[in-house]
Scaffold this motif. Structure first.
Motif, PDB file in Angstrom:
ATOM      1  N   ASN A   1      -8.253  -3.401  37.282  1.00 34.01           N
ATOM      2  CA  ASN A   1      -9.115  -4.590  37.230  1.00 34.01           C
ATOM      3  C   ASN A   1      -8.446  -5.593  36.926  1.00 34.01           C
ATOM      4  O   ASN A   1      -8.423  -6.707  37.383  1.00 34.01           O
ATOM      5  CB  ASN A   1     -10.394  -4.226  36.184  1.00 34.01           C
ATOM      6  N   GLN A   2      -7.423  -5.872  35.849  1.00 36.19           N
ATOM      7  CA  GLN A   2      -6.691  -6.835  35.622  1.00 36.19           C
ATOM      8  C   GLN A   2      -5.767  -7.374  36.743  1.00 36.19           C
ATOM      9  O   GLN A   2      -5.677  -8.394  36.932  1.00 36.19           O
ATOM     10  CB  GLN A   2      -5.872  -6.355  34.345  1.00 36.19           C
TER      11      GLN A   2
ATOM     12  N   GLU B   1      -6.163  -6.885  39.886  1.00 39.09           N
ATOM     13  CA  GLU B   1      -7.153  -7.228  40.866  1.00 39.09           C
ATOM     14  C   GLU B   1      -7.765  -8.789  40.579  1.00 39.09           C
ATOM     15  O   GLU B   1      -7.682  -9.661  41.401  1.00 39.09           O
ATOM     16  CB  GLU B   1      -8.655  -6.518  41.061  1.00 39.09           C
ATOM     17  N   GLN B   2      -8.164  -8.981  39.045  1.00 36.31           N
ATOM     18  CA  GLN B   2      -8.415 -10.462  38.907  1.00 36.31           C
ATOM     19  C   GLN B   2      -7.206 -11.358  38.944  1.00 36.31           C
ATOM     20  O   GLN B   2      -7.299 -12.400  39.280  1.00 36.31           O
ATOM     21  CB  GLN B   2      -8.797 -10.168  37.182  1.00 36.31           C
ATOM     22  N   ASP B   3      -5.833 -10.811  38.437  1.00 30.32           N
ATOM     23  CA  ASP B   3      -4.699 -11.752  38.826  1.00 30.32           C
ATOM     24  C   ASP B   3      -4.518 -12.038  40.219  1.00 30.32           C
ATOM     25  O   ASP B   3      -4.149 -13.347  40.492  1.00 30.32           O
ATOM     26  CB  ASP B   3      -3.550 -11.039  38.223  1.00 30.32           C
TER      27      ASP B   3
ATOM     28  N   ASP C   1      -6.813 -12.242  42.685  1.00 32.11           N
ATOM     29  CA  ASP C   1      -7.883 -13.124  42.955  1.00 32.11           C
ATOM     30  C   ASP C   1      -7.621 -14.425  42.618  1.00 32.11           C
ATOM     31  O   ASP C   1      -7.973 -15.440  43.165  1.00 32.11           O
ATOM     32  CB  ASP C   1      -9.420 -12.632  42.403  1.00 32.11           C
ATOM     33  N   GLU C   2      -7.210 -14.764  41.308  1.00 34.85           N
ATOM     34  CA  GLU C   2      -6.743 -16.090  40.830  1.00 34.85           C
ATOM     35  C   GLU C   2      -5.604 -16.715  41.565  1.00 34.85           C
ATOM     36  O   GLU C   2      -5.660 -17.721  41.672  1.00 34.85           O
ATOM     37  CB  GLU C   2      -6.304 -15.772  39.048  1.00 34.85           C
TER      38      GLU C   2
ATOM     39  N   GLU D   1      -6.792 -18.352  44.725  1.00 35.29           N
ATOM     40  CA  GLU D   1      -7.487 -19.611  44.636  1.00 35.29           C
ATOM     41  C   GLU D   1      -6.744 -20.784  44.663  1.00 35.29           C
ATOM     42  O   GLU D   1      -5.794 -20.947  44.457  1.00 35.29           O
ATOM     43  CB  GLU D   1      -8.343 -19.488  43.243  1.00 35.29           C
TER      44      GLU D   1
ATOM     45  N   ASP E   1      -8.807  -0.158  33.693  1.00 36.75           N
ATOM     46  CA  ASP E   1      -8.547  -1.550  33.040  1.00 36.75           C
ATOM     47  C   ASP E   1      -7.508  -2.358  33.803  1.00 36.75           C
ATOM     48  O   ASP E   1      -7.659  -3.461  34.039  1.00 36.75           O
ATOM     49  CB  ASP E   1      -8.430  -1.538  31.561  1.00 36.75           C
TER      50      ASP E   1
END
Length: 79
Positions: free
Chosen positions: A68-69, A71-73, A75-76, A79, A65
């Motif tokens: 994943n967090q 990686e999401q951060d 990716d954000e 952007e 978890d």
């Protein structure tokens, strides 16, 4: 889990994060130039202790978890 249980669990986890952050900051300050190594070493120590407190699978799930967090951060931020 009910919303009340989720809220309680989240509040407890936020408190735990606060305690951990306070102690990590103190350790990093004490470590000086070794701060990066100490931070990683504290992860290892924390994981080992977590396994003692719960199960291997619980720790693996939590680490997935967290990964994943992260990686999401990332990716954000791209952007």
């Amino acid at each position: 889990m009910s919303d009340t249980n989720n809220s309680t669990a989240e509040a407890l986890f936020e408190k735990a994060l606060s305690v951990a952050e306070k102690h990590l900051e103190a350790a990093l300050k004490e470590a000086g130039p070794l701060a990066a190594y100490v931070a990683v070493a504290m992860i290892e120590v924390a994981v080992n202790q977590a396994v003692e407190e719960t199960t291997h699978q619980d720790v693996v799930d939590m680490l997935h978890d967290l990964a994943n967090q992260i990686e999401q951060d990332a990716d954000e931020e791209e952007e």
